[in-house]
Scaffold this motif. Structure first.
Motif, PDB file in Angstrom:
ATOM      1  N   SER A  86     -21.581 126.501   5.604  1.00 36.57           N
ATOM      2  CA  SER A  86     -22.393 127.695   5.349  1.00 36.57           C
ATOM      3  C   SER A  86     -22.931 128.305   6.644  1.00 36.57           C
ATOM      4  CB  SER A  86     -23.558 127.365   4.413  1.00 36.57           C
ATOM      5  OG  SER A  86     -24.596 126.732   5.120  1.00 36.57           O
ATOM      6  N   ILE A  87     -23.006 127.510   7.714  1.00 35.27           N
ATOM      7  CA  ILE A  87     -23.452 128.062   8.999  1.00 35.27           C
ATOM      8  C   ILE A  87     -22.263 128.692   9.732  1.00 35.27           C
ATOM      9  CG2 ILE A  87     -24.625 127.505  11.186  1.00 35.27           C
ATOM     10  CD1 ILE A  87     -26.125 125.339   9.772  1.00 35.27           C
ATOM     11  N   ARG A 109     -33.812 126.655   8.769  1.00 36.32           N
ATOM     12  CA  ARG A 109     -32.496 126.735   9.402  1.00 36.32           C
ATOM     13  C   ARG A 109     -31.651 127.830   8.760  1.00 36.32           C
ATOM     14  NH1 ARG A 109     -29.372 121.350   9.629  1.00 36.32           N
ATOM     15  NH2 ARG A 109     -29.411 121.508   7.381  1.00 36.32           N
ATOM     16  N   ARG A 157     -22.174 127.348  -5.032  1.00 33.75           N
ATOM     17  CA  ARG A 157     -21.178 126.956  -4.033  1.00 33.75           C
ATOM     18  C   ARG A 157     -20.008 127.933  -3.994  1.00 33.75           C
ATOM     19  NH1 ARG A 157     -19.997 121.187  -5.745  1.00 33.75           N
ATOM     20  NH2 ARG A 157     -18.959 120.808  -3.769  1.00 33.75           N
ATOM     21  N   ARG A 177     -19.510 135.638   7.332  1.00 30.60           N
ATOM     22  CA  ARG A 177     -20.105 135.215   6.080  1.00 30.60           C
ATOM     23  C   ARG A 177     -21.448 134.532   6.349  1.00 30.60           C
ATOM     24  NH1 ARG A 177     -16.541 131.428   4.249  1.00 30.60           N
ATOM     25  NH2 ARG A 177     -17.942 129.869   5.089  1.00 30.60           N
ATOM     26  N   ALA A 178     -21.482 133.723   7.414  1.00 28.61           N
ATOM     27  CA  ALA A 178     -22.724 133.009   7.746  1.00 28.61           C
ATOM     28  C   ALA A 178     -23.841 133.976   8.140  1.00 28.61           C
ATOM     29  CB  ALA A 178     -22.463 132.019   8.874  1.00 28.61           C
ATOM     30  N   GLN A 213     -30.385 132.055  10.373  1.00 28.30           N
ATOM     31  CA  GLN A 213     -29.072 132.705  10.350  1.00 28.30           C
ATOM     32  C   GLN A 213     -29.240 134.215  10.213  1.00 28.30           C
ATOM     33  OE1 GLN A 213     -27.388 129.320   7.545  1.00 28.30           O
ATOM     34  NE2 GLN A 213     -25.946 131.017   7.594  1.00 28.30           N
ATOM     35  N   SER A 265     -15.590 133.169   8.640  1.00 31.11           N
ATOM     36  CA  SER A 265     -16.682 132.256   8.306  1.00 31.11           C
ATOM     37  C   SER A 265     -17.958 132.612   9.083  1.00 31.11           C
ATOM     38  CB  SER A 265     -16.268 130.804   8.547  1.00 31.11           C
ATOM     39  OG  SER A 265     -15.761 130.646   9.837  1.00 31.11           O
ATOM     40  N   THR A 266     -17.805 133.128  10.293  1.00 30.53           N
ATOM     41  CA  THR A 266     -18.983 133.526  11.067  1.00 30.53           C
ATOM     42  C   THR A 266     -19.661 134.742  10.445  1.00 30.53           C
ATOM     43  OG1 THR A 266     -17.860 132.748  13.046  1.00 30.53           O
ATOM     44  CG2 THR A 266     -19.802 134.107  13.372  1.00 30.53           C
ATOM     45  N   MET A 318     -29.606 125.117  14.829  1.00 29.93           N
ATOM     46  CA  MET A 318     -28.232 125.116  14.286  1.00 29.93           C
ATOM     47  C   MET A 318     -27.942 126.411  13.527  1.00 29.93           C
ATOM     48  SD  MET A 318     -27.786 121.359  12.635  1.00 29.93           S
ATOM     49  CE  MET A 318     -27.995 119.857  13.590  1.00 29.93           C
ATOM     50  N   GLY A 319     -28.973 126.932  12.864  1.00 31.52           N
ATOM     51  CA  GLY A 319     -28.800 128.161  12.096  1.00 31.52           C
ATOM     52  C   GLY A 319     -28.389 129.356  12.944  1.00 31.52           C
ATOM     53  N   ILE A 363     -17.956 127.524  -0.462  1.00 35.43           N
ATOM     54  CA  ILE A 363     -17.758 126.097  -0.212  1.00 35.43           C
ATOM     55  C   ILE A 363     -16.561 125.677  -1.061  1.00 35.43           C
ATOM     56  CG2 ILE A 363     -18.788 123.792  -0.428  1.00 35.43           C
ATOM     57  CD1 ILE A 363     -20.280 125.589   1.564  1.00 35.43           C
ATOM     58  N   PRO A 409     -27.970 123.295   0.511  1.00 36.09           N
ATOM     59  CA  PRO A 409     -27.477 122.452  -0.571  1.00 36.09           C
ATOM     60  C   PRO A 409     -28.523 121.431  -0.984  1.00 36.09           C
ATOM     61  CG  PRO A 409     -26.388 121.885   1.496  1.00 36.09           C
ATOM     62  CD  PRO A 409     -27.321 123.009   1.785  1.00 36.09           C
ATOM     63  N   TRP A 453     -20.959 121.529  20.192  1.00 35.76           N
ATOM     64  CA  TRP A 453     -21.991 122.237  19.428  1.00 35.76           C
ATOM     65  C   TRP A 453     -21.637 122.264  17.942  1.00 35.76           C
ATOM     66  CZ3 TRP A 453     -26.669 123.322  18.742  1.00 35.76           C
ATOM     67  CH2 TRP A 453     -27.113 124.471  18.084  1.00 35.76           C
ATOM     68  N   TYR A 459     -27.416 129.096   3.001  1.00 31.97           N
ATOM     69  CA  TYR A 459     -27.310 128.198   1.855  1.00 31.97           C
ATOM     70  C   TYR A 459     -27.969 126.867   2.183  1.00 31.97           C
ATOM     71  CZ  TYR A 459     -24.672 124.788  -1.077  1.00 31.97           C
ATOM     72  OH  TYR A 459     -24.290 123.763  -1.887  1.00 31.97           O
ATOM     73  N   VAL A 473     -29.246 116.545   1.215  1.00 35.46           N
ATOM     74  CA  VAL A 473     -28.378 116.016   2.258  1.00 35.46           C
ATOM     75  C   VAL A 473     -29.206 115.166   3.211  1.00 35.46           C
ATOM     76  CG1 VAL A 473     -26.306 117.365   2.609  1.00 35.46           C
ATOM     77  CG2 VAL A 473     -28.514 118.362   3.159  1.00 35.46           C
ATOM     78  N   ASP A 476     -20.966 130.924  -1.732  1.00 36.78           N
ATOM     79  CA  ASP A 476     -20.870 130.691  -0.289  1.00 36.78           C
ATOM     80  C   ASP A 476     -19.485 130.178   0.124  1.00 36.78           C
ATOM     81  OD1 ASP A 476     -21.947 130.955   2.183  1.00 36.78           O
ATOM     82  OD2 ASP A 476     -22.879 128.982   2.229  1.00 36.78           O
ATOM     83  N   ILE A 526     -23.412 120.423  14.450  1.00 41.24           N
ATOM     84  CA  ILE A 526     -23.701 121.050  13.162  1.00 41.24           C
ATOM     85  C   ILE A 526     -23.048 120.269  12.020  1.00 41.24           C
ATOM     86  CG2 ILE A 526     -23.362 123.172  11.825  1.00 41.24           C
ATOM     87  CD1 ILE A 526     -23.736 124.656  14.530  1.00 41.24           C
TER      88      ILE A 526
END
Lengths: 258, 356
Positions: free
Chosen positions: B261-262, A149, A46, A74-75, A153, A71-72, A99-100, A51, A82, B247, A80, A85, A49, B251
């Motif tokens: 993470s996304i 997913r 974590r 990094r993605a 990315q 953050s974009t 979504m990825g 978190i 987890p 959107w 990642y 979930v 990434d 997510i």
């Protein structure tokens, strides 16, 4: 080096969880993170990434400090998955994998994003579930969807936190085989925390053994999974036999506490 | 030879599989669009029917010709006055309020990942109820004949409706709470404001209490063109902002860590959507009172038909909320005419029927 961590330290208010963490992850490498519960495996993943943010040390991805990335961005570098979930509102497999693509498009997916999703479904053999809700899938299939997913990315580094702990032996093998084949095909680097030492030794290139928030040892599975290390880190007597060039571990009994 | 033909057939199979999924995906998108379109048509029809009903019978076609006439001319005849000045504002208010509540419910359920989140459970409605009671019971802005000022009531209920959202915001900024904690905070605000409302109602004049309670259940009784403009403005400001975030809210459904993470900024998204939804709800509730259940049920019903994609769910819930409120209001004013039942009671009863 894809990923370099130097002297990282992380803790909550008064408790230190991770200490003196320095490690590397090479291109196309599968690194297994093993160690007992509470050793800091998930915390380490974590931190990478972001978190959670480590108090000390640096984490470099392709030479860039991840603190300096948006953050974009990094993605686009790190994916990642987890552990465990559950989605409250079920979505279809297709939409879940889509979504990825969030780092790559704004509000509405382009044709190429949908094609990337199709690529991933094909690669992970999930085509027949494309329009099914993920809540209808078994745990193993869901895990594959989540990995798909993260893979859409198109990040170079994939972090998997205990991806097979809740799966039966067939799905464990399937999921880990998928990870291996993706590494081979896309040349990504994978860091995977895993409890089953035999699976760890079979599916990874290198192991990182953690204990009490520190890296106890790192190296090939035959050098890490020795009776002495297992006794010291897990407190378990184990028989270790050779199986090809891998070590095979048969746990025997917990070490008597004095 | 056989090997190459085998690989060709394999890639052929893969191609047809892809085409199949592409087709199915397109079909699923179309289904969502059709559903939204269907609700839109339903809303127009319901609005038309609602305008014909009342103490004064006017036919369906007549209603539309009157509306068309009055768009460009002043209302002259009694029929025209009834439709244009009495029934139409009421129907439009039902549409705007239903849409606003439906959207706010969808957004709150989305960001809090909780199927029970809605303006009511997040304390916004009871905040507004307290604000209204305060003005009614203290008689703020009263004229010579007593009573209270309608503007003071709107302002007060709007401000108090925002209090729970500000509390939630403070919690988010101070710590990193789980969505469950935020719902709990909302529910505790609901109880606090209900208690405070009771507290000021106990020693008050019974007539004022009656007015305050009638308001708290929600009513479209005082609908006029003067209300339509500010509510439209609130919706026009809030809805595009929320639509833009749909959107990212999708997510968030995957869990905070996955969303992070996304590349979704979870905290920022949650604060932004929470505040805009609160303003939207407050803007609606301060005019029509705390109409319950619409915000809760509209997203649930629509999700059953079109799934959890908020980009479609937002417009669908808006239209469904509008249809529901037109229906509820029509029942409220016709079922025991000339007595008008508070609309909030009707929505509660209708919504009780829907899941069972």
């Amino acid at each position: 080096m894809r990923l370099e961590i130097k002297d990282m330290e992380f803790g909550y208010a008064s408790v230190t969880i991770l200490k003196d963490i320095s490690m590397e992850l090479a291109e196309s490498e599968v690194l297994g993170v093993v160690g007992p519960n509470g050793a800091g495996k998930s915390t380490l993943i974590r931190c990478i990434d972001r978190i959670i943010s480590p108090q000390k040390g640096s984490i470099l991805v392709d030479g860039t400090d991840i603190k300096k990335m948006s953050s974009t961005d990094r993605a686009k570098k790190i994916g990642y998955v987890p552990q465990g979930v559950a989605q409250i509102f079920p979505t279809t497999v297709f939409d879940t994998v889509l979504m990825g693509r969030r780092p790559h498009f704004g509000w509405w997916s382009r044709k190429e994003d949908n094609e990337k999703v199709l690529d991933m479904l094909e690669l992970l053999n999930l085509e027949q579930f494309a329009m099914r809700g993920i809540n209808e899938l078994s745990g193993g299939q869901q895990q594959k969807v989540f990995i798909a997913r993260a893979l859409t990315q198109e990040a170079d580094i994939l972090l998997l936190d205990e991806p097979v702990s809740a799966l039966d032996i067939r799905h464990q093998l399937e999921v880990l085989n998928v990870v291996r084949s993706v590494v081979k095909e896309k040349g990504i680097s994978v860091m995977i925390s895993i409890h089953d030492l035999n699976l760890a030794s079979r599916f990874t290139d290198r192991l990182l053994l953690m204990c009490d928030g520190q890296i106890f040892a790192t190296g090939s599975s035959s050098s890490i999974l020795t009776p002495e290390n297992i006794k010291q880190v897990y407190g378990v007597e184990a028989n270790v036999s050779k199986f090809g060039d891998r070590n095979y571990i048969a746990p025997d009994k917990p070490v008597e506490e004095k | 030879m056989t090997a190459s033909s085998e690989t060709i057939s394999k890639s052929e199979i893969a191609k047809t599989k892809r085409a199949q999924i592409r087709g199915l995906y397109k079909k699923s998108i179309n289904k969502k669009i059709y559903f939204i379109f269907f609700l839109f048509i339903l809303m127009i029809i319901f609005a038309g029917i609602a305008a014909t009903l009342g103490s004064y019978e006017i036919s369906f076609t007549e209603v539309y010709s009157i509306i068309f006439h009055c768009m460009f001319n002043n209302a002259e005849t009694y029929e025209q006055y009834t439709v244009w000045e009495l029934r139409l504002p009421r129907i439009l208010l039902a549409i705007l309020a239903g849409a606003g509540l439906g959207i706010a419910g969808t957004m709150m359920q989305g960001i809090l990942r909780n199927p029970l989140a809605e303006p009511y459970t997040m304390g916004i409605a009871s905040g507004a109820g307290f604000g209204a009671s305060l003005v009614i019971i203290l008689g703020i802005g009263a004229g010579y004949a007593g009573g209270y000022s309608r503007y003071a009531l709107i302002a007060s209920s709007f401000i108090f409706a925002l209090v729970p959202a500000v509390v939630v915001l403070a919690i988010v900024l101070r710590r990193k709470p789980s969505p469950g904690v935020l719902v709990l905070a909302g529910i505790s605000m609901l109880y606090i404001f209900s208690a405070l409302t009771m507290l000021i109602q106990v020693p008050a004049d019974p007539n004022a209490v009656k007015v305050a309670q009638f308001w708290a259940v929600g009513s479209l009784e005082r609908a006029s063109w003067l209300d339509i403009f500010p509510i439209s403005l609130v919706l026009a400001c809030c809805v595009p902002l929320l639509m833009w975030k749909t959107w990212d809210i999708n997510i968030l459904n995957a869990g905070d860590e996955t969303a992070e993470s996304i590349g979704v900024h979870v905290k920022r998204t949650r604060i932004f959507v929470m505040m805009v939804s609160a303003v939207l709800t407050a803007g609606v509730v301060c005019f029509v009172g705390a109409i319950s259940f619409v915000g809760l049920i509209a997203p649930h019903i629509c999700r059953m038909f079109i799934g959890a994609d908020n980009r479609f769910l937002l417009p669908a819930s808006a239209l469904f909320g509008a249809v529901l409120l037109i229906l509820a209001d029509t029942i409220a004013r016709t079922i025991a005419a000339p007595l008008v039942i508070p609309i909030g009671i009707v929505t509660a009863i209708i919504c009780l029927r829907i899941p069972s």
